[in-house]
Design an enzyme around this catalytic site. Structure first.
Site, PDB file in Angstrom:
ATOM      1  N   CYS A  95      34.229  39.563   4.435  1.00  0.00           N
ATOM      2  CA  CYS A  95      35.570  39.470   5.032  1.00  0.00           C
ATOM      3  C   CYS A  95      36.623  39.075   4.005  1.00  0.00           C
ATOM      4  CB  CYS A  95      35.557  38.545   6.235  1.00  0.00           C
ATOM      5  SG  CYS A  95      34.967  36.928   5.843  1.00  0.00           S
ATOM      6  N   ASN A 152      26.486  39.698   7.847  1.00  0.00           N
ATOM      7  CA  ASN A 152      26.731  39.998   6.425  1.00  0.00           C
ATOM      8  C   ASN A 152      26.225  38.907   5.478  1.00  0.00           C
ATOM      9  OD1 ASN A 152      28.811  38.299   7.178  1.00  0.00           O
ATOM     10  ND2 ASN A 152      30.405  39.405   6.064  1.00  0.00           N
ATOM     11  N   GLU A 191      36.367  32.152  12.084  1.00  0.00           N
ATOM     12  CA  GLU A 191      36.474  32.795  10.767  1.00  0.00           C
ATOM     13  C   GLU A 191      36.421  34.288  11.035  1.00  0.00           C
ATOM     14  OE1 GLU A 191      37.151  31.063   8.298  1.00  0.00           O
ATOM     15  OE2 GLU A 191      36.472  29.073   8.842  1.00  0.00           O
ATOM     16  N   GLU A 226      35.939  25.866   6.774  1.00  0.00           N
ATOM     17  CA  GLU A 226      34.518  25.589   6.547  1.00  0.00           C
ATOM     18  C   GLU A 226      34.344  25.175   5.088  1.00  0.00           C
ATOM     19  OE1 GLU A 226      32.142  28.039   9.860  1.00  0.00           O
ATOM     20  OE2 GLU A 226      32.575  29.228   8.081  1.00  0.00           O
TER      21      GLU A 226
END
Ligand code: SIN
Length: 484
Positions: free
Chosen positions: A291, A159, A257, A464
């Site tokens: 997400c 994505n 993640e 992150e």
């Protein structure tokens, strides 16, 4: 008119090979990569297997001693040069991403800048790998050093083909780690170009390899190898769980993640026009395939009709089309099964009493295009359990703060959440009680290189970006000095 020069700039960068220790690698077995807008095959990448992945792992292992001991200021300089080359290739990289992912060209160029912001940020972090000194109660002096964890496996999603790669590689390389990257098979070309640019920027051979092929095979080798000391994965929760299990025997450091089912809550005191505009910004990034996208919208009952009407009106005007059509904001979904998921979610919402306010059908463009859709009412349980990952916004009315908080938290996921209110007290009260790693207050956009990105519960662990991102790639070592 379609921007054909953009498209050509993308095709000009397309490379049909993987990269192991700086060398192009091909194979007679290949994977086709298509343009989600048309289904047309753009090209192929090699389907590499166990032998080639092990070669990449050994390259990362062999390159690690020199890279990890190199001057961090030199590593920062390589990252900055890499960022400069990426900036220089924004058109081509954006176009390539638009081709393989389907996201609008303008948005794809925005992703190139977003991707680059991680390299620029972590170049600075390389220069700030600061340790501590401390007096010990034993009369000694304790020095701490932050040392690279070792060769890393970085598994990136389709994505955000550029930004998820640099969000992992930026801190890994800054810390002195070497890496083997496995990009998603739907969007491998961006990763290959980025790796070639990294080499041009002066990254030593072996520090970075990109292996393409079957995810289970390559993931199996990377997770089983004792030479890989760290895995970072962005993707679905079931795959993340499996990879974490596979990393357990070698006790690798792991960051995950994973999926989300973000609630977006609008209180009656919110600026409704602003809430509508921000809902759209958050939801339709990457055509709803993010997400952190709002997955379910809860609106206080007294303003719910008003909000839903304004939202539906704005959503009905969103231009849908191919990546290179001017003004397009929503593109195709990545694959056919993504369309089926949106249709399933829509059917279940309607079956539970939800009304379609706009959209609700496959788009007239056909293929993987779906109309941006807003529904109102019905049962929200499905949207707590599963992310739609498509252009559907289900809106549900609520009555009390406690009720909406309970619904927001009644999910196994805990990635992002959004609140709209003018009441600062409430924003902090609810913000602190929502079980999520990231909360946007009066904004639908929370992603930037300087903010910690990551979730809680089944959305994963590790952060992150931000000042915390590099911690995932360093071990803290202490040296105790007995001073005599
Ligand atoms: C993701 O969807 O995995 C990341 C999106 C972001 O960086 O905002």
């Amino acid at each position: 008119m379609t921007d054909t020069t953009g498209r050509e700039a993308g095709l000009a960068l397309l490379r049909e090979h993987a990269l192991i220790a700086g060398e192009p690698v091909t194979s007679t077995k290949r994977i086709a990569v298509d343009d989600p807008a048309t289904g047309e095959i753009l090209g192929h990448v090699p389907e590499l297997g166990v032998v080639e992945t092990e070669r990449a792992v050994h390259a990362a292992h062999d390159a690690f001693p020199a890279w990890s001991r190199s001057d961090p200021h030199k590593r920062a300089a390589v990252l900055r040069e890499w960022a400069r080359l990426i900036d220089e290739n924004t058109q081509g990289l954006g176009a390539l991403m638009a081709l393989e992912n389907g996201k609008p060209f303008e948005e794809a160029k925005g992703e190139v800048a977003y991707a680059n912001s991680f390299l620029k940020w972590f170049a600075g972090e390389a220069e700030r790998l600061i340790g501590e000194t401390q007096d010990s109660p034993l009369g000694h002096v304790i020095l701490t050093f932050r040392e690279a964890v070792g060769p890393c496996a970085l598994i990136t999603p389709w994505n955000f083909p550029a930004a998820m790669l640099t969000r992992k590689l930026g801190p890994a390389l800054a810390a002195g780690c070497t890496a083997v990257v496995k990009p998603a098979s739907q969007t491998p070309f961006t990763a290959i170009v980025l790796a070639e640019l990294a080499q041009r920027a002066g990254l030593p051979q072996g520090v970075l390899s990109v292996v393409t092929g079957d995810a289970a095979t390559i993931g199996g080798v990377l997770t089983a190898s004792p030479l890989i000391r760290k895995l970072s994965f962005t993707g679905s929760t079931p795959i993340g769980r499996k990879l974490a299990e596979q990393c357990a025997p070698t006790l690798k450091r792991v960051s995950m993640e994973l999926g989300g089912a973000a609630p977006l809550i609008v209180f009656a005191d919110a600026d409704l026009d602003h809430a509508v505009a921000e809902t759209i910004k958050g939801k339709f990034r990457n055509s709803g395939q993010t997400c952190v996208c709002p997955n379910r919208v809860y609106v206080e009952r007294s303003v719910a009709d008003d909000y839903a009407r304004k939202l539906a009106e704005a959503v009905s005007k969103i231009p849908v089309g191919g990546a290179f059509e001017p003004g397009v904001k929503v593109g195709p979904l990545i694959e056919d099964k993504a369309i089926r998921k949106v249709q399933d979610h829509l059917a279940l919402t309607k079956a539970s009493g939800g009304a379609v306010l706009t959209g609700g059908e496959p788009h007239a463009l056909g293929g993987r295009f779906f109309q941006p859709t807003v529904t109102f009412g019905g049962d929200d349980a499905l949207f707590r359990r599963e992310e739609t990952f498509g252009p559907l916004i289900p809106v549900f009315p609520f009555d009390t703060e406690e009720e909406v908080l309970a619904k927001a938290n009644d999910s196994e996921f805990g990635l992002a959440s959004y609140l709209f209110t003018r009441d600062l007290d409430r924003a902090l009260r609810i913000g602190r009680r929502i079980e999520a790693g990231m909360i946007g207050v009066n904004t639908g956009l929370i992603s930037t290189a300087v903010a910690p990105f990551g979730g809680v519960k089944q959305s994963g662990y590790g952060r992150e970006g931000s000042i915390h991102g590099i911690d995932e790639y360093v071990d803290v070592k202490q040296v105790t000095l007995a001073l005599r």
